[in-house]
Enzyme design. Sequence first.
Site, short mmCIF file in Angstrom:
data_model
loop_
_atom_site.label_atom_id
_atom_site.label_comp_id
_atom_site.label_asym_id
_atom_site.label_seq_id
_atom_site.Cartn_x
_atom_site.Cartn_y
_atom_site.Cartn_z
CG HIS A 1 4.24 -8.36 5.21
ND1 HIS A 1 3.74 -8.90 6.38
CD2 HIS A 1 3.52 -7.59 4.64
CE1 HIS A 1 2.48 -8.64 6.28
NE2 HIS A 1 2.20 -7.66 5.50
CG ASP B 1 6.98 -10.31 -4.85
OD1 ASP B 1 7.53 -9.92 -3.96
OD2 ASP B 1 5.68 -10.71 -5.11
C1 BDR Z 1 4.17 -10.81 1.21
O1 BDR Z 1 3.46 -10.73 0.27
C2 BDR Z 1 3.63 -9.41 -0.73
O2 BDR Z 1 2.63 -8.79 -1.14
C3 BDR Z 1 4.75 -8.68 0.21
O3 BDR Z 1 5.63 -8.06 -0.65
C4 BDR Z 1 5.31 -9.60 1.09
O4 BDR Z 1 6.48 -10.22 0.75
C5 BDR Z 1 3.17 -10.50 2.48
O5 BDR Z 1 2.42 -11.36 2.77
CA CA Z 2 7.48 -9.50 -1.41
#
Ligand code: BDR
Ligand code: CA
Length: 305
Positions: free
Chosen positions: A238, A10
């Site tokens: 992340h 995403d």
């Molecule tokens: C996840 O949530 C999204 O905001 C980031 O892209 C990552 O995949 C982190 O909690």
């Molecule tokens: Ca993500």
Amino acid sequence: MAQKIIIDTDPGIDDAFAILFSALHPDLDLVALTTIFGNVTADIAARNAKVLSEMVDLDIPVAKGADRPLVMEPNPVSDYVHGEQGFGDLPAKQPKGSIDERSSAQLIVDLINESPGEIVLCPIGPFTNIALALELDPSIQEKTRLVMMGGGLDRGNVTPHAEANIWNDPHAADRVFAANWDMTMVGLDVTSDIVSPPSDFEALAKAAPVLGGFLNEAAKFYARFYMSHYNIEGCQMHDPAAMVAVLYPELFTIEETAISVVPDGELVGATLRSVDPNRRLVKACVGGQDQAIKDVFLNTIKTGH
Ligand code: BDR
Ligand code: CA
């Protein structure tokens, strides 16, 4: 031979980190991007993924996926984290090529069946497409390995209990944890400790002005979010951490446990250790060599390989 991967994504600033890293790393063969609502809408996610693939001259299918969760009403998109168009303050760009006609779920099923046992599926957004792919063809459980970013055994981010990717579709996430596949969870227990300060991104821009420069610009918005919400100087890495885990599992500390997801109520989106004997054990990353994980990402972007 390079490891074939599909990223379900995403994009999203840290999704862009993960995608460009995967496109540049010689030991990864990015065969498709499948996209999903989450940080941005489904339309923006598909557009941004296509733009990223074109930035690195990758002629791969990019599909649009689900635009809402399986069961619950959608949460608002996280534009306060990733910007209205997904890459911070950067304006929207239009891709030259078009989006694949198949849905993300269909493309996942098709590609896994074309190369059974050869692809690692890497969801780094909400898990709706993966649950839909399982519904289309349950046999994919035996034909792929999953390395995903999401959840946390002892931490949340959108709530004290829930991580964003799980929270955006807890029903889908629970189906993914209940499936019988070899699964690695790269969750907040490790990713929230991997923080790149602005100086890391400035160094990327210097070494690789086009791609590093783009990531540096996008990261400024992301870093402002971490400063204003958590008083952290830098960005939590992340999604790229999950991609590093595909190639370098030895950099992570793993706890094997079955996992279930709380579908509603006060703890909605929590990923809990489960004793259900019907659930397969997940390799949950509970820690890692933070600097070494970050260095794999930074060096790959800097050197272009
Ligand atoms: C996840 O949530 C999204 O905001 C980031 O892209 C990552 O995949 C982190 O909690
Ligand atoms: Ca993500």
